[in-house]
Design an enzyme around this catalytic site. Structure first.
Site, PDB file in Angstrom:
ATOM      1  N   GLN A 173     -80.005 -61.171 -56.791  1.00 38.96           N
ATOM      2  CA  GLN A 173     -79.512 -59.884 -57.227  1.00 38.96           C
ATOM      3  C   GLN A 173     -80.721 -59.327 -58.204  1.00 38.96           C
ATOM      4  O   GLN A 173     -81.297 -60.074 -58.963  1.00 38.96           O
ATOM      5  CB  GLN A 173     -78.499 -60.183 -57.896  1.00 38.96           C
ATOM      6  CG  GLN A 173     -77.571 -58.752 -58.408  1.00 38.96           C
ATOM      7  CD  GLN A 173     -76.291 -59.081 -59.126  1.00 38.96           C
ATOM      8  OE1 GLN A 173     -75.325 -59.867 -58.464  1.00 38.96           O
ATOM      9  NE2 GLN A 173     -76.051 -58.754 -60.475  1.00 38.96           N
ATOM     10  N   ASN A 199     -80.823 -56.246 -61.061  1.00 38.95           N
ATOM     11  CA  ASN A 199     -80.079 -55.404 -62.023  1.00 38.95           C
ATOM     12  C   ASN A 199     -81.222 -54.336 -62.692  1.00 38.95           C
ATOM     13  O   ASN A 199     -82.160 -54.910 -62.935  1.00 38.95           O
ATOM     14  CB  ASN A 199     -79.498 -56.141 -62.886  1.00 38.95           C
ATOM     15  CG  ASN A 199     -78.237 -57.087 -62.266  1.00 38.95           C
ATOM     16  OD1 ASN A 199     -77.817 -57.145 -61.180  1.00 38.95           O
ATOM     17  ND2 ASN A 199     -78.098 -58.298 -63.271  1.00 38.95           N
ATOM     18  N   ARG A 226     -77.958 -55.158 -76.266  1.00 38.17           N
ATOM     19  CA  ARG A 226     -76.889 -55.775 -75.249  1.00 38.17           C
ATOM     20  C   ARG A 226     -77.273 -57.344 -75.299  1.00 38.17           C
ATOM     21  O   ARG A 226     -78.386 -57.894 -75.156  1.00 38.17           O
ATOM     22  CB  ARG A 226     -77.780 -55.204 -73.648  1.00 38.17           C
ATOM     23  CG  ARG A 226     -77.365 -53.850 -73.536  1.00 38.17           C
ATOM     24  CD  ARG A 226     -78.046 -53.364 -72.184  1.00 38.17           C
ATOM     25  NE  ARG A 226     -77.875 -51.778 -71.901  1.00 38.17           N
ATOM     26  CZ  ARG A 226     -76.774 -51.621 -71.195  1.00 38.17           C
ATOM     27  NH1 ARG A 226     -75.588 -52.044 -70.921  1.00 38.17           N
ATOM     28  NH2 ARG A 226     -76.488 -50.187 -71.088  1.00 38.17           N
ATOM     29  N   HIS A 253     -76.403 -62.932 -73.555  1.00 36.76           N
ATOM     30  CA  HIS A 253     -75.658 -63.285 -72.581  1.00 36.76           C
ATOM     31  C   HIS A 253     -76.355 -64.497 -71.757  1.00 36.76           C
ATOM     32  O   HIS A 253     -77.467 -64.502 -71.991  1.00 36.76           O
ATOM     33  CB  HIS A 253     -75.825 -62.116 -71.361  1.00 36.76           C
ATOM     34  CG  HIS A 253     -75.130 -60.826 -71.879  1.00 36.76           C
ATOM     35  ND1 HIS A 253     -75.269 -59.539 -71.469  1.00 36.76           N
ATOM     36  CD2 HIS A 253     -73.916 -60.852 -72.687  1.00 36.76           C
ATOM     37  CE1 HIS A 253     -74.543 -58.615 -72.145  1.00 36.76           C
ATOM     38  NE2 HIS A 253     -73.775 -59.483 -72.810  1.00 36.76           N
ATOM     39  N   HIS A 300     -80.052 -64.690 -73.569  1.00 40.56           N
ATOM     40  CA  HIS A 300     -80.800 -63.460 -74.051  1.00 40.56           C
ATOM     41  C   HIS A 300     -79.985 -62.297 -74.242  1.00 40.56           C
ATOM     42  O   HIS A 300     -79.081 -62.092 -73.859  1.00 40.56           O
ATOM     43  CB  HIS A 300     -81.830 -63.383 -73.048  1.00 40.56           C
ATOM     44  CG  HIS A 300     -81.843 -62.272 -71.833  1.00 40.56           C
ATOM     45  ND1 HIS A 300     -82.622 -61.184 -71.665  1.00 40.56           N
ATOM     46  CD2 HIS A 300     -80.900 -62.357 -70.881  1.00 40.56           C
ATOM     47  CE1 HIS A 300     -82.164 -60.407 -70.856  1.00 40.56           C
ATOM     48  NE2 HIS A 300     -80.987 -61.083 -70.412  1.00 40.56           N
ATOM     49  N   TYR A 325     -83.994 -56.384 -63.977  1.00 40.82           N
ATOM     50  CA  TYR A 325     -84.192 -58.006 -63.908  1.00 40.82           C
ATOM     51  C   TYR A 325     -83.765 -58.626 -62.590  1.00 40.82           C
ATOM     52  O   TYR A 325     -82.767 -58.126 -62.157  1.00 40.82           O
ATOM     53  CB  TYR A 325     -83.481 -58.629 -65.225  1.00 40.82           C
ATOM     54  CG  TYR A 325     -82.092 -58.090 -65.713  1.00 40.82           C
ATOM     55  CD1 TYR A 325     -81.038 -59.030 -65.510  1.00 40.82           C
ATOM     56  CD2 TYR A 325     -81.972 -56.852 -66.249  1.00 40.82           C
ATOM     57  CE1 TYR A 325     -79.761 -58.277 -65.857  1.00 40.82           C
ATOM     58  CE2 TYR A 325     -80.833 -56.518 -66.743  1.00 40.82           C
ATOM     59  CZ  TYR A 325     -79.565 -57.044 -66.534  1.00 40.82           C
ATOM     60  OH  TYR A 325     -78.434 -56.869 -66.912  1.00 40.82           O
ATOM     61  N   GLU A 374     -69.510 -66.319 -67.254  1.00 46.87           N
ATOM     62  CA  GLU A 374     -70.340 -65.748 -67.999  1.00 46.87           C
ATOM     63  C   GLU A 374     -70.038 -66.460 -69.668  1.00 46.87           C
ATOM     64  O   GLU A 374     -69.152 -66.941 -70.110  1.00 46.87           O
ATOM     65  CB  GLU A 374     -69.809 -64.288 -68.284  1.00 46.87           C
ATOM     66  CG  GLU A 374     -70.003 -63.248 -67.320  1.00 46.87           C
ATOM     67  CD  GLU A 374     -69.353 -61.954 -67.574  1.00 46.87           C
ATOM     68  OE1 GLU A 374     -70.370 -60.892 -67.417  1.00 46.87           O
ATOM     69  OE2 GLU A 374     -68.309 -61.762 -67.863  1.00 46.87           O
TER      70      GLU A 374
END
Length: 206
Positions: A47, A49, A59, A62, A118, A131, A142
């Protein structure tokens, strides 16, 4: 392109070769051969993003629970500070962090292996972040750590009231996440890294 090991195991900073001319410049944002040579295995991209953030935003932090998700982060427009935190229980560098500036000028990229967390904040009025992810989004796996955790004391370039999502602002501290059993185990991560290295031809992460 060359990837340099950082002080947290599993985190690498990629420095591309930039070729300027009268038209502008050209570079490789990602090179699979260079990545495998320096990290020890290929990066499987499942994926890609892209996010746009304005100054004052944070942000993160995560991560994804094992089998987790590796990420390769770059900033094609504007600039950010990206901070990687070792949240792997039992790691020699547990609770420590490394920070890197990724900008449209230096064209650097940051790789973080599975099990690392990060987050990032813009250094410019706006910043676009792209990313590459080794797995697709998995909301049930998550892991979130509060980026304003006072014990981590991360060097965010923002005001005392940064722009954050409600979920990020309500995230537990690292200590609270450990007490709730939310964090990955360093030994499990090492086993995963060894399996990935074993699939590669040559190369050694350690």
């Amino acid at each position: 392109m060359q990837l340099h090991r950082l002080d947290v195991d599993g985190a690498f900073l990629a420095d591309p070769v930039i070729y300027p001319d009268d038209r502008g410049h050209f570079l490789e944002l990602f090179s699979q051969p260079a990545f495998q040579r320096d990290v020890g295995h290929e990066l499987n991209v499942a994926q890609v993003n892209c996010s746009l953030s304005r100054r004052g935003t944070i942000r993160g932090l995560h991560a994804v629970a094992l089998p987790s998700q590796a990420r390769y982060v770059t900033c094609p427009q504007g600039g950010i500070i990206d901070i990687v935190v070792d949240i792997r229980l039992g790691s020699p560098t547990y609770g420590e962090y490394v920070a890197a500036e990724l900008t449209e000028t230096n064209r650097r990229a940051l790789y973080l292996a599975e099990g690392l967390a990060h987050g990032f904040a813009p250094l410019t009025d706006e910043a676009t972040v792209v990313y590459l992810c080794s797995s697709t989004w998995a909301p049930g796996r998550e892991v979130q750590i509060n980026a304003l955790d006072p014990e981590l004391n991360l060097p965010w370039p923002v005001t005392p009231e940064p722009l954050m999502s409600e979920k990020d602002r309500a995230a537990p501290t690292l200590r609270e996440a450990a007490e709730r059993g939310l964090l990955p185990d360093y030994r499990d991560c090492q086993e995963l890294y060894a399996r990935l290295d074993g699939l590669a031809v040559g190369g050694d992460r350690r």
